[in-house]
Design an enzyme around this catalytic site. Structure first.
Site, PDB file in Angstrom:
ATOM      1  N   ILE A  23       0.879  -1.157   0.000  1.00  0.00           N
ATOM      2  CA  ILE A  23       0.000   0.000   0.000  1.00  0.00           C
ATOM      3  C   ILE A  23       0.923   1.217   0.000  1.00  0.00           C
ATOM      4  O   ILE A  23       1.842   1.303   0.819  1.00  0.00           O
ATOM      5  CB  ILE A  23      -0.946  -0.006   1.223  1.00  0.00           C
ATOM      6  CG1 ILE A  23      -1.843   1.233   1.229  1.00  0.00           C
ATOM      7  CG2 ILE A  23      -0.199  -0.132   2.520  1.00  0.00           C
ATOM      8  CD1 ILE A  23      -2.885   1.231   2.350  1.00  0.00           C
ATOM      9  N   SER A  24       0.719   2.131  -0.927  1.00  0.00           N
ATOM     10  CA  SER A  24       1.628   3.271  -1.070  1.00  0.00           C
ATOM     11  C   SER A  24       1.537   4.203   0.134  1.00  0.00           C
ATOM     12  O   SER A  24       0.536   4.238   0.852  1.00  0.00           O
ATOM     13  CB  SER A  24       1.288   4.063  -2.333  1.00  0.00           C
ATOM     14  OG  SER A  24       1.512   3.305  -3.490  1.00  0.00           O
TER      15      SER A  24
END
Length: 211
Positions: A56-57
């Site tokens: 997940i960025s």
């Protein structure tokens, strides 16, 4: 978040992100989109592993890519790389409809269940190779890609409306740039490099776009 904008404003060309984007970021509970054991770190400004070699960025990159897309309330957006569903959730607060594609079936199923449980009902997800986009729902008012492609995916350009934007990391491992690509008349494109980034690679066929 504002501190990151201050640091990078010479590259992004603005002193603040759009207020609608910032409100969407505040409204989406990021801890719901990370593994239970990583929830204490959910609001750190860094990427987190979500399994299957995916991440997940970091919140700032999610906010920036959303801002660069310039989403409007009536837009229909395509996202390539559903992951845990976090980027989709943020977009769903800003636009009419989001279509999202994930190549890893288990992640796609988990994300779809999570999004529906949390009430993000203007999202439609499917399993597939995001390189080819979602032609049945095209053209799109914007496309965002959350994995790095070695070259611009031609099908995604074809599925953009004229004047719409494609935001994606472009390049190979350790040599990637965050790009904004705008589609012009006659299938011509304008490209703008923002700054260097590091994303997991896009899975699928890779053919260079040539207008």
């Amino acid at each position: 978040m504002q501190r990151e904008v201050d640091i990078t404003q010479r590259w992004i060309g603005k002193e603040a992100l759009d207020k609608r984007v910032m409100e969407a970021m505040k409204a989406v509970p990021r801890y719901e989109f990370v593994p239970d054991e990583l929830r204490p770190y959910a609001y750190d400004n860094g990427p987190l592993a979500i399994g299957h070699g995916q991440t997940i960025s970091q919140p700032y990159i999610v906010a920036l890519m959303t801002d660069l897309l310039e989403p409007a309330p009536d837009d229909i957006i395509l996202e390539v790389g559903t992951g845990s569903g976090y980027q989709v959730a943020v977009l769903s607060k800003l636009v009419k409809k989001v279509y999202t594609i994930e190549v890893i079936e288990e992640l796609a199923q988990q994300a779809e269940a999570r999004l529906w449980r949390l009430g993000y009902t203007n999202v439609e997800a499917r399993v597939g190779d995001g390189y080819f986009g979602w032609p049945e729902q095209a053209p799109f008012d914007g496309i965002i890609v959350t994995a790095a492609a070695p070259s611009i995916p031609a099908p995604l350009i074809e599925q953009l409306k004229v004047g719409a934007r494609l935001v994606l990391p472009l390049g190979v491992s350790f040599d990637q740039e965050l790009m904004v690509i705008e589609k012009k008349e006659n299938n011509e494109i304008d490209t703008r490099s923002i700054f260097r980034v590091s994303f997991v690679p896009l899975t699928g066929e890779h053919q260079e776009y040539s207008p």
